[in-house]
Design a protein around this motif. Structure first.
Motif, PDB file in Angstrom:
ATOM      1  N   ASN A 127       0.837  -1.194   0.000  1.00  0.00           N
ATOM      2  CA  ASN A 127       0.000   0.000   0.000  1.00  0.00           C
ATOM      3  C   ASN A 127       0.875   1.249   0.000  1.00  0.00           C
ATOM      4  OD1 ASN A 127      -2.169  -1.770   0.306  1.00  0.00           O
ATOM      5  ND2 ASN A 127      -2.137  -1.599   2.536  1.00  0.00           N
ATOM      6  N   ARG A 128       0.346   2.364  -0.518  1.00  0.00           N
ATOM      7  CA  ARG A 128       1.045   3.650  -0.498  1.00  0.00           C
ATOM      8  C   ARG A 128       0.148   4.681   0.162  1.00  0.00           C
ATOM      9  NH1 ARG A 128       6.306   2.496  -1.300  1.00  0.00           N
ATOM     10  NH2 ARG A 128       6.390   0.757  -2.775  1.00  0.00           N
ATOM     11  N   LEU A 129       0.613   5.233   1.265  1.00  0.00           N
ATOM     12  CA  LEU A 129      -0.196   6.155   2.052  1.00  0.00           C
ATOM     13  C   LEU A 129      -0.311   7.526   1.387  1.00  0.00           C
ATOM     14  CD1 LEU A 129      -1.653   6.378   4.884  1.00  0.00           C
ATOM     15  CD2 LEU A 129       0.428   7.518   5.653  1.00  0.00           C
ATOM     16  N   ILE A 130      -1.495   8.099   1.426  1.00  0.00           N
ATOM     17  CA  ILE A 130      -1.714   9.477   0.996  1.00  0.00           C
ATOM     18  C   ILE A 130      -1.766  10.390   2.215  1.00  0.00           C
ATOM     19  CG2 ILE A 130      -3.292  11.054  -0.201  1.00  0.00           C
ATOM     20  CD1 ILE A 130      -4.236   8.637  -1.848  1.00  0.00           C
ATOM     21  N   LEU A 131      -2.549  10.001   3.221  1.00  0.00           N
ATOM     22  CA  LEU A 131      -2.679  10.825   4.425  1.00  0.00           C
ATOM     23  C   LEU A 131      -3.141   9.967   5.598  1.00  0.00           C
ATOM     24  CD1 LEU A 131      -2.701  13.721   5.698  1.00  0.00           C
ATOM     25  CD2 LEU A 131      -5.126  13.824   5.078  1.00  0.00           C
ATOM     26  N   ALA A 132      -2.548  10.221   6.771  1.00  0.00           N
ATOM     27  CA  ALA A 132      -3.001   9.621   8.024  1.00  0.00           C
ATOM     28  C   ALA A 132      -3.529  10.745   8.913  1.00  0.00           C
ATOM     29  CB  ALA A 132      -1.858   8.889   8.725  1.00  0.00           C
ATOM     30  N   LEU A 135      -5.821   7.118   4.488  1.00  0.00           N
ATOM     31  CA  LEU A 135      -6.192   7.216   3.078  1.00  0.00           C
ATOM     32  C   LEU A 135      -5.000   6.722   2.272  1.00  0.00           C
ATOM     33  CD1 LEU A 135      -8.280   8.272   0.954  1.00  0.00           C
ATOM     34  CD2 LEU A 135      -7.019  10.440   0.993  1.00  0.00           C
ATOM     35  N   PHE A 136      -5.189   5.680   1.453  1.00  0.00           N
ATOM     36  CA  PHE A 136      -4.050   5.092   0.760  1.00  0.00           C
ATOM     37  C   PHE A 136      -4.488   4.476  -0.560  1.00  0.00           C
ATOM     38  CE2 PHE A 136      -5.898   1.929   3.571  1.00  0.00           C
ATOM     39  CZ  PHE A 136      -5.932   0.762   2.830  1.00  0.00           C
ATOM     40  N   THR A 137      -3.496   4.248  -1.422  1.00  0.00           N
ATOM     41  CA  THR A 137      -3.737   3.560  -2.686  1.00  0.00           C
ATOM     42  C   THR A 137      -3.182   2.143  -2.595  1.00  0.00           C
ATOM     43  OG1 THR A 137      -1.681   4.485  -3.587  1.00  0.00           O
ATOM     44  CG2 THR A 137      -3.728   5.627  -4.119  1.00  0.00           C
ATOM     45  N   THR A 138      -3.820   1.233  -3.299  1.00  0.00           N
ATOM     46  CA  THR A 138      -3.396  -0.157  -3.280  1.00  0.00           C
ATOM     47  C   THR A 138      -3.752  -0.802  -4.603  1.00  0.00           C
ATOM     48  OG1 THR A 138      -3.472  -2.219  -1.994  1.00  0.00           O
ATOM     49  CG2 THR A 138      -5.554  -1.048  -2.315  1.00  0.00           C
ATOM     50  N   THR A 164      -6.879  -9.167  14.154  1.00  0.00           N
ATOM     51  CA  THR A 164      -7.550  -9.697  12.960  1.00  0.00           C
ATOM     52  C   THR A 164      -8.272  -8.598  12.199  1.00  0.00           C
ATOM     53  OG1 THR A 164      -9.451 -10.307  14.340  1.00  0.00           O
ATOM     54  CG2 THR A 164      -7.818 -12.026  13.899  1.00  0.00           C
ATOM     55  N   ARG A 165      -8.849  -7.643  12.908  1.00  0.00           N
ATOM     56  CA  ARG A 165      -9.530  -6.541  12.237  1.00  0.00           C
ATOM     57  C   ARG A 165      -8.521  -5.636  11.520  1.00  0.00           C
ATOM     58  NH1 ARG A 165     -11.030  -1.388  12.224  1.00  0.00           N
ATOM     59  NH2 ARG A 165     -13.128  -0.908  11.443  1.00  0.00           N
ATOM     60  N   VAL A 166      -7.355  -5.406  12.127  1.00  0.00           N
ATOM     61  CA  VAL A 166      -6.325  -4.587  11.486  1.00  0.00           C
ATOM     62  C   VAL A 166      -5.839  -5.258  10.205  1.00  0.00           C
ATOM     63  CG1 VAL A 166      -4.025  -3.584  11.752  1.00  0.00           C
ATOM     64  CG2 VAL A 166      -5.633  -3.550  13.675  1.00  0.00           C
ATOM     65  N   LEU A 167      -5.654  -6.567  10.248  1.00  0.00           N
ATOM     66  CA  LEU A 167      -5.239  -7.297   9.053  1.00  0.00           C
ATOM     67  C   LEU A 167      -6.280  -7.180   7.945  1.00  0.00           C
ATOM     68  CD1 LEU A 167      -3.760 -10.531  10.671  1.00  0.00           C
ATOM     69  CD2 LEU A 167      -2.490  -8.792   9.400  1.00  0.00           C
ATOM     70  N   ALA A 168      -7.556  -7.257   8.315  1.00  0.00           N
ATOM     71  CA  ALA A 168      -8.628  -7.133   7.326  1.00  0.00           C
ATOM     72  C   ALA A 168      -8.732  -5.712   6.791  1.00  0.00           C
ATOM     73  CB  ALA A 168      -9.959  -7.562   7.951  1.00  0.00           C
ATOM     74  N   THR A 169      -8.342  -4.725   7.596  1.00  0.00           N
ATOM     75  CA  THR A 169      -8.478  -3.317   7.219  1.00  0.00           C
ATOM     76  C   THR A 169      -7.317  -2.824   6.368  1.00  0.00           C
ATOM     77  OG1 THR A 169      -9.715  -2.870   9.244  1.00  0.00           O
ATOM     78  CG2 THR A 169      -8.755  -0.979   8.126  1.00  0.00           C
ATOM     79  N   LEU A 170      -6.079  -3.169   6.765  1.00  0.00           N
ATOM     80  CA  LEU A 170      -4.891  -2.628   6.109  1.00  0.00           C
ATOM     81  C   LEU A 170      -4.084  -3.675   5.343  1.00  0.00           C
ATOM     82  CD1 LEU A 170      -3.533  -0.315   8.970  1.00  0.00           C
ATOM     83  CD2 LEU A 170      -4.938   0.348   7.010  1.00  0.00           C
ATOM     84  N   GLY A 171      -4.408  -4.942   5.525  1.00  0.00           N
ATOM     85  CA  GLY A 171      -3.609  -5.990   4.908  1.00  0.00           C
ATOM     86  C   GLY A 171      -2.442  -6.377   5.791  1.00  0.00           C
ATOM     87  N   ALA A 172      -1.661  -7.322   5.309  1.00  0.00           N
ATOM     88  CA  ALA A 172      -0.536  -7.827   6.087  1.00  0.00           C
ATOM     89  C   ALA A 172       0.570  -6.780   6.198  1.00  0.00           C
ATOM     90  CB  ALA A 172       0.012  -9.094   5.441  1.00  0.00           C
ATOM     91  N   TYR A 187       4.427  -1.238   8.946  1.00  0.00           N
ATOM     92  CA  TYR A 187       3.984  -0.966   7.575  1.00  0.00           C
ATOM     93  C   TYR A 187       4.989   0.007   6.949  1.00  0.00           C
ATOM     94  CZ  TYR A 187      -0.474  -3.247   8.623  1.00  0.00           C
ATOM     95  OH  TYR A 187      -1.441  -4.172   8.962  1.00  0.00           O
ATOM     96  N   PHE A 188       6.113  -0.534   6.475  1.00  0.00           N
ATOM     97  CA  PHE A 188       7.193   0.301   5.973  1.00  0.00           C
ATOM     98  C   PHE A 188       6.765   1.145   4.777  1.00  0.00           C
ATOM     99  CE2 PHE A 188       9.995  -3.331   7.620  1.00  0.00           C
ATOM    100  CZ  PHE A 188      10.197  -2.703   8.839  1.00  0.00           C
ATOM    101  N   SER A 189       6.009   0.576   3.849  1.00  0.00           N
ATOM    102  CA  SER A 189       5.631   1.309   2.641  1.00  0.00           C
ATOM    103  C   SER A 189       4.655   2.445   2.929  1.00  0.00           C
ATOM    104  CB  SER A 189       5.019   0.358   1.609  1.00  0.00           C
ATOM    105  OG  SER A 189       3.797  -0.180   2.072  1.00  0.00           O
TER     106      SER A 189
END
Length: 399
Positions: A186-191, A206-209, A241-249, A285-287
């Motif tokens: 993922n690439r973050l736009i804004l947190a 807010l991110f692109t994937t 588990t919810r974080v994984l479902a929300t943002l991915g691994a 989440y390095f990226s």
């Protein structure tokens, strides 16, 4: 084609400089370029890194491959790549026009004695100071010129530039990360902080994937990917588990203790009678430029850490820059902390002007750039560099 210290690079205007080993694409984040350089030290060496310690958000970052004659320039704010190249004195105007064609006269800088021939996303620089038999003739506009010379006095190319847009000096087109740089990340736009009254309850990302889509190809089905923009919220107390479902691994899972995941230690053929305290763990989440800390017992979110990836910081090059907006309320007054905020912008809301010094001077964890300073306010700890820029922002749950 560009030759550089026994290396050949293909020039793709407005896009990239590449060969069979490396590809420098416009829009690639600086961390990925640094990793690429580290993996190719056999062919790319003599590397010089330059940045502005005083004004890191306004002055571009540069990486100069001195032995290869290539400059890599990164936008100061987005930390995305622009490309400058110095191929040496082997290409002439005739060779350039043979490769790219010449559809209009170039521009001539009288003060610098430099003739610039350009196309969309690409320009070539030819100085005329060392050529005694070069005539500068008027073109079809106020700044356009053409050169007249014989075969023995052709100006030699000293610099080629690849860029985004139609003109380098008026380059207003926004840099975008090329899809090949995503690699499933993922690439973050804004947190942005999520608030309920004066309390921070979580973060909105807010991110692109990349999203897999099915496309019909000649009557069949094939899988392809397209970039989509998502908006997701992670709150304090959310389960892993919810974080994984929300943002991915995450890119990595890091445990705060060295004895990772050891429930107990075994010795002399029997288990210890006392159970060791268990470490909390981070999703890195390095990226996207941030970490999320979980409580080991509950597996729920207890902290966010947002990184600005400032050059000179201990973690520079590990994370992509996190663009954030975090509103802090103190005595009824709201102060917004942003990625480029400096100490004077938020010093009035700090609990104490005396910081905690983060030295990292142990043998295993040494920081060659010196100490940083941590200041606290309600639910937020700000790590500040000695140039007063924010290095990282830690947000924790309210008591």
């Amino acid at each position: 084609m560009l030759r550089s210290e026994c290396l050949e690079f293909e020039v793709v205007p407005e896009r990239c400089l590449k060969n069979s080993s490396v590809e420098f694409h416009i829009g690639t984040p600086i961390n990925q370029v640094i990793t690429m350089l580290q993996l190719n030290t056999r062919i790319l060496h003599g590397i010089k890194f330059t940045y502005s310690k005083k004004d890191p958000f306004r002055r571009d970052i540069s990486i100069h491959l001195e032995n290869n004659g290539i400059w890599l320039i990164f936008d100061a704010r987005s930390q995305l790549l622009k490309i400058f190249s110095e191929p040496g004195a082997e290409a002439t105007m005739d060779k350039v026009e043979e490769s790219f064609g010449s559809t209009h006269p170039g521009a001539y800088d009288e003060s610098e004695k430099v003739y610039i021939q350009s196309w969309r996303g690409l320009s070539f620089c030819f100085p005329t100071t060392n050529s005694n038999h070069v005539e500068v003739a008027p073109g079809f506009g106020p700044n356009l010129r053409s050169l007249k010379y014989d075969s023995n006095s052709a100006p030699t190319l000293t610099k080629m530039t690849i860029f985004k847009g139609t003109q380098l000096t008026k380059n207003s087109e926004r840099l975008e990360v090329p899809q090949l740089a995503y690699s499933g990340q993922n690439r973050l736009i804004l947190a942005e902080a999520v608030r309920e009254k004066e309390r921070i309850t979580g973060m909105c990302f807010l991110f692109t994937t990349e999203d897999k889509v099915k496309m019909a190809t000649r009557g069949g089905a094939s899988n392809d990917y397209e970039l989509v923009t998502l908006k997701r919220t992670v709150n304090f107390g959310d389960h892993v588990t919810r974080v994984l479902a929300t943002l991915g691994a995450p890119s990595k899972v890091f445990y705060k203790s060295d004895d990772k995941m050891s429930i107990h230690k075994v010795g002399e053929g029997r288990a210890k009678e006392t159970v060791e305290p268990q470490p909390h763990f981070f999703f890195n989440y390095f990226s996207m430029g941030f970490d999320i800390l979980f409580d080991f017992s509950t597996k729920c979110v207890i902290k966010f850490v947002l990184h600005t990836n400032i050059p000179g910081h201990y973690h520079f090059g590990v994370y992509n820059r996190c663009e954030f907006r975090v509103a802090c309320v103190s005595e009824g007054e709201e102060t917004v902390l942003e990625t480029a905020s400096k100490y004077d912008d938020f010093s009035s809301i700090l609990h104490s002007p005396q910081p905690v010094v983060i030295s990292r001077q142990s043998t295993e964890d040494r920081n060659p750039f010196g100490a940083t300073f941590a200041y606290g306010t309600r639910q937020v700890v700000v790590e500040v560099m000695d140039n007063f820029q924010i290095a990282a922002l830690t947000i924790f749950a309210a008591a």
